[in-house]
Scaffold this motif. Structure first.
Motif, PDB file in Angstrom:
ATOM      1  N   ALA A 143      84.123  16.016  43.655  1.00 13.55           N
ATOM      2  CA  ALA A 143      84.601  17.001  44.635  1.00 13.55           C
ATOM      3  C   ALA A 143      84.470  18.430  44.116  1.00 13.55           C
ATOM      4  O   ALA A 143      84.166  19.346  44.889  1.00 13.55           O
ATOM      5  N   ASP A 144      84.702  18.640  42.817  1.00 12.75           N
ATOM      6  CA  ASP A 144      84.562  19.981  42.250  1.00 12.75           C
ATOM      7  C   ASP A 144      83.110  20.450  42.292  1.00 12.75           C
ATOM      8  O   ASP A 144      82.838  21.625  42.556  1.00 12.75           O
ATOM      9  N   ASP A 145      82.189  19.532  42.011  1.00 16.58           N
ATOM     10  CA  ASP A 145      80.767  19.867  42.126  1.00 16.58           C
ATOM     11  C   ASP A 145      80.427  20.269  43.559  1.00 16.58           C
ATOM     12  O   ASP A 145      79.704  21.247  43.792  1.00 16.58           O
ATOM     13  N   ASN A 146      80.936  19.514  44.508  1.00 16.11           N
ATOM     14  CA  ASN A 146      80.671  19.806  45.920  1.00 16.11           C
ATOM     15  C   ASN A 146      81.186  21.180  46.308  1.00 16.11           C
ATOM     16  O   ASN A 146      80.513  21.940  47.018  1.00 16.11           O
ATOM     17  N   ALA A 147      82.389  21.514  45.838  1.00 13.78           N
ATOM     18  CA  ALA A 147      82.976  22.813  46.175  1.00 13.78           C
ATOM     19  C   ALA A 147      82.154  23.952  45.590  1.00 13.78           C
ATOM     20  O   ALA A 147      81.900  24.969  46.270  1.00 13.78           O
ATOM     21  N   LEU A 148      81.715  23.798  44.344  1.00 17.40           N
ATOM     22  CA  LEU A 148      80.885  24.832  43.726  1.00 17.40           C
ATOM     23  C   LEU A 148      79.541  24.920  44.431  1.00 17.40           C
ATOM     24  O   LEU A 148      79.021  26.019  44.677  1.00 17.40           O
ATOM     25  N   GLY A 149      78.974  23.784  44.775  1.00 20.16           N
ATOM     26  CA  GLY A 149      77.701  23.785  45.494  1.00 20.16           C
ATOM     27  C   GLY A 149      77.812  24.482  46.840  1.00 20.16           C
ATOM     28  O   GLY A 149      76.911  25.245  47.231  1.00 20.16           O
ATOM     29  N   ARG A 150      78.895  24.293  47.533  1.00 15.50           N
ATOM     30  CA  ARG A 150      79.096  24.969  48.812  1.00 15.50           C
ATOM     31  C   ARG A 150      79.227  26.471  48.606  1.00 15.50           C
ATOM     32  O   ARG A 150      78.665  27.262  49.372  1.00 15.50           O
ATOM     33  N   SER A 151      79.937  26.883  47.561  1.00 13.39           N
ATOM     34  CA  SER A 151      80.063  28.320  47.262  1.00 13.39           C
ATOM     35  C   SER A 151      78.700  28.941  46.979  1.00 13.39           C
ATOM     36  O   SER A 151      78.397  30.046  47.451  1.00 13.39           O
ATOM     37  N   LEU A 152      77.878  28.220  46.228  1.00 17.81           N
ATOM     38  CA  LEU A 152      76.546  28.735  45.905  1.00 17.81           C
ATOM     39  C   LEU A 152      75.665  28.790  47.139  1.00 17.81           C
ATOM     40  O   LEU A 152      74.928  29.765  47.357  1.00 17.81           O
ATOM     41  N   ARG A 153      75.744  27.764  47.969  1.00 15.66           N
ATOM     42  CA  ARG A 153      74.925  27.740  49.182  1.00 15.66           C
ATOM     43  C   ARG A 153      75.347  28.858  50.135  1.00 15.66           C
ATOM     44  O   ARG A 153      74.501  29.516  50.752  1.00 15.66           O
ATOM     45  N   ASP A 154      76.653  29.080  50.233  1.00 12.03           N
ATOM     46  CA  ASP A 154      77.141  30.174  51.068  1.00 12.03           C
ATOM     47  C   ASP A 154      76.625  31.516  50.560  1.00 12.03           C
ATOM     48  O   ASP A 154      76.251  32.393  51.359  1.00 12.03           O
ATOM     49  N   GLU A 155      76.600  31.674  49.243  1.00 13.94           N
ATOM     50  CA  GLU A 155      76.158  32.944  48.658  1.00 13.94           C
ATOM     51  C   GLU A 155      74.699  33.232  48.980  1.00 13.94           C
ATOM     52  O   GLU A 155      74.304  34.386  49.152  1.00 13.94           O
ATOM     53  N   VAL A 156      73.873  32.192  49.083  1.00  8.41           N
ATOM     54  CA  VAL A 156      72.468  32.395  49.456  1.00  8.41           C
ATOM     55  C   VAL A 156      72.373  33.103  50.801  1.00  8.41           C
ATOM     56  O   VAL A 156      71.541  33.997  51.004  1.00  8.41           O
ATOM     57  N   GLY A 157      73.233  32.718  51.738  1.00 11.62           N
ATOM     58  CA  GLY A 157      73.194  33.323  53.062  1.00 11.62           C
ATOM     59  C   GLY A 157      73.959  34.625  53.165  1.00 11.62           C
ATOM     60  O   GLY A 157      73.492  35.587  53.770  1.00 11.62           O
TER      61      GLY A 157
END
Length: 260
Positions: free
Chosen positions: A181-195
């Motif tokens: 779950a922590d990986d998923n949360a960080l991945g979502r933060s990174l993906r959001d930052e791309v946009g």
């Protein structure tokens, strides 16, 4: 004790947001970290539990052959990969950010260099709320010179100093594939930052990491002095006098899984 603490003596200088770190091998340090570094190298090309499963199913000789097929066989390829591996370990050991994806596991060909940022550190601020990134460029040279340093800085400065979108998406998507779950949360933060591109420069650190046979070339300090103060800058050199022999020997050790 971490890899670098056992292996090297460090000199660390800091001027506001600029850090200049140089490392020299301790007497006997290489012997102390040889086994650990070999295992670390293996872990950057494949998950250690998969390698152990190969050994259990197929034996040491066949498992070693499978591992070897993922590792570069050229001098240039091994030198470049080792630079990225050692930079990754330094970020996690000395800075405390994660380099959450071992990107060498995803190479198109074992002797090919990967495109994009060499390594990306990621985490959150001390409050655990705001995303924090580190964009890194790694260079491994028998003889380090000004042209290499200038080229690395140019890469760090491109995209207005941000991690390139393709590199950030690559890391984000691998994290979103995780069952953690922590990986998923960080991945979502990174993906959001791309946009959104919402991170200010002061939350995107830069690291220029070098390992070389001739030690810290004067251009490294000159390069750091010329950088701005709107972000944290790390300029690092690991001095390994027998640079090419060291790389050849440590890859030979990494490929050898033994027989017991």
């Amino acid at each position: 004790m971490g890899l670098y603490n056992k292996w090297c003596d460090a000199t660390k200088n800091k001027d506001k947001r600029k850090r200049y770190w140089t490392y020299v091998e301790k007497h006997g340090g290489r012997d102390d970290i040889r086994d650990d570094l070999a295992e670390t190298i293996r872990s950057h090309y494949g998950r250690l539990e998969l390698i152990a499963e190969d050994v259990k199913r197929l034996g040491y000789k066949v498992a070693a052959k499978i591992l070897s097929e993922s590792m570069p066989q050229t001098v240039k390829g091994r030198s470049g990969d080792l630079g990225e591996i050692l930079a990754t370990e330094l970020v996690e050991e000395e800075i405390g950010l994660r380099v959450p994806v071992r990107r060498l596991r995803y190479k198109d060909g074992r002797n090919m260099a990967m495109r994009g940022d060499d390594f990306i550190g990621a985490g959150y601020d001390k409050a655990g709320e705001k995303l924090w990134l580190l964009k890194g460029e790694a260079k491994s040279n028998k003889s380090l010179g000004k042209s290499t340093v200038t080229s690395a800085r140019k890469v760090l400065d491109r995209d207005n100093g941000r991690c390139t979108p393709d590199s950030l998406l690559f890391v984000a998507n691998r994290l979103l594939e995780s069952n953690d779950a922590d990986d998923n949360a960080l991945g979502r933060s990174l993906r959001d930052e791309v946009g959104l591109k919402s991170l200010r420069a002061d939350r995107i650190d830069h690291m220029l990491f070098t390992i070389s046979g001739n030690g810290p070339h004067a251009s490294l300090k000159d390069d750091l002095d010329a950088t701005g103060t709107n972000r944290d800058h790390y300029v690092v050199n690991i001095h390994v006098a027998d640079h090419q022999d060291f790389i050849a020997a440590i890859y030979k050790k990494a490929e050898d899984l033994g027989d017991e």
